[in-house]
Write a protein that holds these residues in place. Structure first.
Motif, PDB file in Angstrom:
ATOM      1  N   ALA A 222       0.809  -1.222   0.000  1.00  0.00           N
ATOM      2  CA  ALA A 222       0.000   0.000   0.000  1.00  0.00           C
ATOM      3  C   ALA A 222       0.837   1.264   0.000  1.00  0.00           C
ATOM      4  CB  ALA A 222      -0.931   0.006   1.211  1.00  0.00           C
ATOM      5  N   TYR A 223       2.034   1.189   0.589  1.00  0.00           N
ATOM      6  CA  TYR A 223       2.871   2.394   0.630  1.00  0.00           C
ATOM      7  C   TYR A 223       4.331   2.030   0.884  1.00  0.00           C
ATOM      8  CZ  TYR A 223       5.216   6.611   2.081  1.00  0.00           C
ATOM      9  OH  TYR A 223       6.124   7.632   2.175  1.00  0.00           O
ATOM     10  N   GLY A 224       5.189   2.755   0.174  1.00  0.00           N
ATOM     11  CA  GLY A 224       6.625   2.697   0.409  1.00  0.00           C
ATOM     12  C   GLY A 224       7.236   3.982  -0.100  1.00  0.00           C
ATOM     13  N   PRO A 225       8.165   4.576   0.608  1.00  0.00           N
ATOM     14  CA  PRO A 225       8.744   5.859   0.190  1.00  0.00           C
ATOM     15  C   PRO A 225       9.426   5.767  -1.168  1.00  0.00           C
ATOM     16  CG  PRO A 225      10.032   4.860   1.961  1.00  0.00           C
ATOM     17  CD  PRO A 225       8.783   4.052   1.841  1.00  0.00           C
ATOM     18  N   GLY A 226       9.297   6.846  -1.934  1.00  0.00           N
ATOM     19  CA  GLY A 226       9.964   6.927  -3.226  1.00  0.00           C
ATOM     20  C   GLY A 226       9.288   6.185  -4.348  1.00  0.00           C
ATOM     21  N   ARG A 227       8.049   5.698  -4.143  1.00  0.00           N
ATOM     22  CA  ARG A 227       7.368   4.913  -5.168  1.00  0.00           C
ATOM     23  C   ARG A 227       6.173   5.639  -5.765  1.00  0.00           C
ATOM     24  NH1 ARG A 227       6.019  -0.081  -1.806  1.00  0.00           N
ATOM     25  NH2 ARG A 227       4.632  -0.491  -3.574  1.00  0.00           N
ATOM     26  N   GLY A 228       6.097   6.925  -5.545  1.00  0.00           N
ATOM     27  CA  GLY A 228       5.018   7.709  -6.121  1.00  0.00           C
ATOM     28  C   GLY A 228       5.143   9.158  -5.709  1.00  0.00           C
ATOM     29  N   ALA A 229       4.362  10.011  -6.362  1.00  0.00           N
ATOM     30  CA  ALA A 229       4.329  11.437  -6.009  1.00  0.00           C
ATOM     31  C   ALA A 229       3.470  11.586  -4.761  1.00  0.00           C
ATOM     32  CB  ALA A 229       3.781  12.258  -7.166  1.00  0.00           C
ATOM     33  N   ILE A 230       4.045  11.242  -3.632  1.00  0.00           N
ATOM     34  CA  ILE A 230       3.321  11.184  -2.366  1.00  0.00           C
ATOM     35  C   ILE A 230       4.053  12.044  -1.350  1.00  0.00           C
ATOM     36  CG2 ILE A 230       2.486   9.685  -0.506  1.00  0.00           C
ATOM     37  CD1 ILE A 230       2.720   7.365  -2.626  1.00  0.00           C
ATOM     38  N   GLY A 231       3.385  13.083  -0.853  1.00  0.00           N
ATOM     39  CA  GLY A 231       4.017  13.941   0.141  1.00  0.00           C
ATOM     40  C   GLY A 231       3.656  15.389  -0.070  1.00  0.00           C
ATOM     41  N   SER A 232       4.464  16.255   0.484  1.00  0.00           N
ATOM     42  CA  SER A 232       4.276  17.691   0.317  1.00  0.00           C
ATOM     43  C   SER A 232       4.645  18.089  -1.106  1.00  0.00           C
ATOM     44  CB  SER A 232       5.169  18.442   1.301  1.00  0.00           C
ATOM     45  OG  SER A 232       6.539  18.256   0.942  1.00  0.00           O
ATOM     46  N   PRO A 233       4.313  19.322  -1.515  1.00  0.00           N
ATOM     47  CA  PRO A 233       4.750  19.770  -2.840  1.00  0.00           C
ATOM     48  C   PRO A 233       6.255  19.665  -3.045  1.00  0.00           C
ATOM     49  CG  PRO A 233       3.052  21.235  -2.023  1.00  0.00           C
ATOM     50  CD  PRO A 233       3.373  20.282  -0.900  1.00  0.00           C
ATOM     51  N   ASP A 234       7.037  19.954  -2.023  1.00  0.00           N
ATOM     52  CA  ASP A 234       8.493  19.835  -2.148  1.00  0.00           C
ATOM     53  C   ASP A 234       8.914  18.386  -2.372  1.00  0.00           C
ATOM     54  OD1 ASP A 234       8.878  22.547  -1.862  1.00  0.00           O
ATOM     55  OD2 ASP A 234       9.284  22.447   0.297  1.00  0.00           O
ATOM     56  N   THR A 235       8.279  17.462  -1.661  1.00  0.00           N
ATOM     57  CA  THR A 235       8.596  16.040  -1.832  1.00  0.00           C
ATOM     58  C   THR A 235       8.184  15.562  -3.219  1.00  0.00           C
ATOM     59  OG1 THR A 235       8.327  15.613   0.533  1.00  0.00           O
ATOM     60  CG2 THR A 235       8.170  13.722  -0.941  1.00  0.00           C
ATOM     61  N   ALA A 236       7.005  15.995  -3.662  1.00  0.00           N
ATOM     62  CA  ALA A 236       6.547  15.619  -5.006  1.00  0.00           C
ATOM     63  C   ALA A 236       7.468  16.188  -6.070  1.00  0.00           C
ATOM     64  CB  ALA A 236       5.113  16.092  -5.221  1.00  0.00           C
ATOM     65  N   ARG A 237       7.925  17.407  -5.875  1.00  0.00           N
ATOM     66  CA  ARG A 237       8.831  18.031  -6.849  1.00  0.00           C
ATOM     67  C   ARG A 237      10.126  17.231  -6.963  1.00  0.00           C
ATOM     68  NH1 ARG A 237       9.364  22.329  -4.451  1.00  0.00           N
ATOM     69  NH2 ARG A 237       7.823  23.604  -5.571  1.00  0.00           N
ATOM     70  N   GLU A 238      10.669  16.844  -5.832  1.00  0.00           N
ATOM     71  CA  GLU A 238      11.912  16.072  -5.844  1.00  0.00           C
ATOM     72  C   GLU A 238      11.706  14.733  -6.546  1.00  0.00           C
ATOM     73  OE1 GLU A 238      15.095  14.193  -2.606  1.00  0.00           O
ATOM     74  OE2 GLU A 238      13.466  15.522  -1.946  1.00  0.00           O
ATOM     75  N   PHE A 239      10.589  14.091  -6.276  1.00  0.00           N
ATOM     76  CA  PHE A 239      10.279  12.819  -6.924  1.00  0.00           C
ATOM     77  C   PHE A 239      10.182  12.991  -8.439  1.00  0.00           C
ATOM     78  CE2 PHE A 239       7.000  10.006  -8.661  1.00  0.00           C
ATOM     79  CZ  PHE A 239       7.504   8.754  -8.333  1.00  0.00           C
ATOM     80  N   LEU A 240       9.473  14.006  -8.890  1.00  0.00           N
ATOM     81  CA  LEU A 240       9.289  14.217 -10.322  1.00  0.00           C
ATOM     82  C   LEU A 240      10.587  14.636 -11.004  1.00  0.00           C
ATOM     83  CD1 LEU A 240       5.819  16.000 -10.165  1.00  0.00           C
ATOM     84  CD2 LEU A 240       6.282  13.708 -11.068  1.00  0.00           C
ATOM     85  N   ARG A 241      11.438  15.366 -10.309  1.00  0.00           N
ATOM     86  CA  ARG A 241      12.718  15.757 -10.897  1.00  0.00           C
ATOM     87  C   ARG A 241      13.566  14.522 -11.205  1.00  0.00           C
ATOM     88  NH1 ARG A 241      15.012  20.840 -10.704  1.00  0.00           N
ATOM     89  NH2 ARG A 241      16.560  19.791 -12.000  1.00  0.00           N
ATOM     90  N   SER A 242      13.474  13.504 -10.378  1.00  0.00           N
ATOM     91  CA  SER A 242      14.255  12.292 -10.645  1.00  0.00           C
ATOM     92  C   SER A 242      13.824  11.644 -11.955  1.00  0.00           C
ATOM     93  CB  SER A 242      14.119  11.305  -9.478  1.00  0.00           C
ATOM     94  OG  SER A 242      12.805  10.779  -9.395  1.00  0.00           O
ATOM     95  N   TYR A 243      12.561  11.746 -12.297  1.00  0.00           N
ATOM     96  CA  TYR A 243      12.082  11.221 -13.578  1.00  0.00           C
ATOM     97  C   TYR A 243      12.475  12.149 -14.723  1.00  0.00           C
ATOM     98  CZ  TYR A 243       9.455   7.344 -11.626  1.00  0.00           C
ATOM     99  OH  TYR A 243       9.115   6.168 -11.028  1.00  0.00           O
ATOM    100  N   GLU A 244      12.397  13.421 -14.489  1.00  0.00           N
ATOM    101  CA  GLU A 244      12.784  14.381 -15.525  1.00  0.00           C
ATOM    102  C   GLU A 244      14.233  14.157 -15.949  1.00  0.00           C
ATOM    103  OE1 GLU A 244      11.883  19.084 -16.057  1.00  0.00           O
ATOM    104  OE2 GLU A 244      13.092  18.516 -14.321  1.00  0.00           O
ATOM    105  N   GLU A 245      15.083  13.845 -14.999  1.00  0.00           N
ATOM    106  CA  GLU A 245      16.501  13.627 -15.297  1.00  0.00           C
ATOM    107  C   GLU A 245      16.735  12.375 -16.127  1.00  0.00           C
ATOM    108  OE1 GLU A 245      18.190  13.621 -11.426  1.00  0.00           O
ATOM    109  OE2 GLU A 245      17.950  15.791 -11.136  1.00  0.00           O
ATOM    110  N   SER A 246      15.763  11.462 -16.172  1.00  0.00           N
ATOM    111  CA  SER A 246      15.905  10.255 -16.986  1.00  0.00           C
ATOM    112  C   SER A 246      15.781  10.559 -18.475  1.00  0.00           C
ATOM    113  CB  SER A 246      14.852   9.220 -16.585  1.00  0.00           C
ATOM    114  OG  SER A 246      13.567   9.584 -17.079  1.00  0.00           O
ATOM    115  N   GLY A 247      15.225  11.715 -18.815  1.00  0.00           N
ATOM    116  CA  GLY A 247      15.027  12.070 -20.217  1.00  0.00           C
ATOM    117  C   GLY A 247      13.689  11.645 -20.787  1.00  0.00           C
ATOM    118  N   VAL A 248      12.817  11.079 -19.962  1.00  0.00           N
ATOM    119  CA  VAL A 248      11.515  10.647 -20.452  1.00  0.00           C
ATOM    120  C   VAL A 248      10.697  11.868 -20.884  1.00  0.00           C
ATOM    121  CG1 VAL A 248      10.292  10.738 -18.235  1.00  0.00           C
ATOM    122  CG2 VAL A 248       9.612   9.053 -19.958  1.00  0.00           C
TER     123      VAL A 248
END
Length: 433
Positions: free
Chosen positions: A298-324
């Motif tokens: 049901a939940y594990g850290p780092g497996r979705g855009a889950i958290g505050s806006p700052d946490t979500a931003r950090e999560f999404l930046r990791s995907y952006e850096e992949s070049g997708v």
């Protein structure tokens, strides 16, 4: 990187009679909010018979409604099943084109073969035939959108005589075409056919970078267009858990509750491990039993855009850096109010910077791919579509085996209409005298 939403319209049991209506109405509210927030696309899947896991059985209906409540967000089939026993390719072209027109050219045409026992068996499709059916149906559907008239097709799975399929889409020559990909080999196939890859398998941002690089390498070296317009783009799922953004990390995790992993569990149940009795098996009940055994479902850290806006931003930046090129975020079942706030918070605090960087990235990518697309277009094969026979026509009454009339209802109805005209004329004459 574009950031989008992905809907399955999960509806865990127990249900009450109004639940499905509320589900779709809530979804329309969310898509309207997502449009205002700056999300790129709302992707809506198509599944059949997969109760609880997915109640999105007629995506074009929901997307048509959403088109009238939004202005900019694109409307994605994620995906429409193309085996003709599920969706005949002429009907696919008609529905996609109609939606493209009423949305002023905002359709993304995602396609797929279908993979579950429930769907393939329900529509009597042999799994050995599904790739061939998808290939034929894709060709026919796109040709129906672009040819005037469609000049006919005689394949192993589809036979269609010449017809002028109307309407034609707003986007010329046709909306961007994508294909569902669940394995590295299918991503490779998408690149070889110069189609967008809807990579629905969760890999995480690290392995995703390798998949992105492999897609564009394959596109450049072996891409051969199968549609009039190429679509070199790769989309991926942003985590295997549902999105949930709140003012704090703690609030987001609390609001996520136990529903975050239901998407992944539903895939396992319907596609791999589950035995399902229609209308009887409790999928959500089984999910809760498994969560009790392993709460990380049901939940594990780092497996979705889950958290505050700052946490979500950090999560999404990791995907952006992949070049997708694009990330889709899942929606938590039965969490409408929390999803609305998630959409609002992302739109206010996170999306603007991604949108700004994406605009620059798209332009840089366009320049980078210009010589690549020239190489790809040089490999485009000559069309194998038949030339239209100008002497061909159709008309008259439908006939069946042995030349016997099998559809006489229209002549009978016309005879009644004519008799009605005669009687009306006689009555008018009598009244005039």
């Amino acid at each position: 990187m574009k950031i989008s939403l992905f809907y399955e319209f999960a509806l865990p049991r127990p249900w009450v009679p109004d639940d499905e209506r509320v589900l779709f109405q809530d979804g329309l509210d969310e898509v309207e909010a997502a449009d205002k927030a700056g999300f790129s696309t709302v992707w809506l899947t198509e599944h059949h018979f997969l109760e609880e896991y997915c109640h999105s059985t007629a995506p074009e209906m929901f997307l048509a409604a959403a088109s009238q409540r939004t202005e900019n967000i694109r409307l994605g089939f994620g995906v429409m099943h193309l085996p003709p026993g599920i969706n005949h390719p002429a009907r696919v072209a008609e529905r996609v084109s109609t939606l493209d027109l009423i949305s002023n050219g905002r359709v993304e045409f995602g396609t797929g073969e279908s993979s579950s026992v429930g769907e393939l068996g329900g529509f009597n499709i042999d799994p050995a035939d599904k790739r061939g059916q998808w290939e034929e149906a894709l060709e026919v559907a796109v040709r129906c959108m672009t040819e005037e008239p469609f000049t006919g097709f005689q394949g192993e799975h589809i036979q269609l005589p010449p017809r002028n399929v109307i309407p034609k889409p707003a986007q010329a020559p046709h909306p961007p075409v994508w294909v569902a990909c669940t394995r590295p080999s299918s991503v490779q196939m998408a690149a070889q056919k110069c189609l967008g890859a809807l990579s629905f398998a969760y890999t995480g941002p690290g392995p995703l970078a390798e998949r992105v690089n492999g897609y564009y390498k394959e596109f450049e070296e072996k891409g051969v267009p199968v549609t009039p317009q190429v679509n070199p783009n790769l989309l991926a799922i942003g985590g295997d858990l549902s999105m949930m953004v709140a003012p704090t990390d703690e609030q987001a995790i609390q609001r996520l509750g136990v529903g975050g992993g239901f998407f992944s569990f539903g895939i396992m149940h319907y596609y791999m491990t589950g035995e399902h009795v229609p209308g009887r098996t409790g999928v959500w009940e089984r999910y809760l039993e498994e969560v009790d055994k392993d709460p990380t479902l049901a939940y594990g850290p780092g497996r979705g855009a889950i958290g505050s806006p700052d946490t979500a931003r950090e999560f999404l930046r990791s995907y952006e850096e992949s070049g997708v090129d694009e990330i889709i975020l899942l929606l938590n079942p039965r969490s409408h109010e929390a999803s609305m706030e998630s959409i609002e918070l992302l739109g206010k605090h996170v999306l603007p910077e991604f949108i700004e960087r994406d605009e620059k990235a798209v332009e840089a990518k366009r320049k980078r791919l210009e010589p690549v697309i020239e190489k790809v277009e040089a490999r485009r094969p000559a069309s194998t579509a038949p030339v239209f026979d100008e002497t061909y026509s159709f008309g008259g009454l439908p006939t069946g085996r042995g030349g016997k009339f099998t559809a006489s209802e229209i002549p009978e109805a016309m005879a009644e209409i004519n008799e009605g005209r005669v009687q009306a004329a006689r009555l008018a004459k009598e009244q005039g005298e």
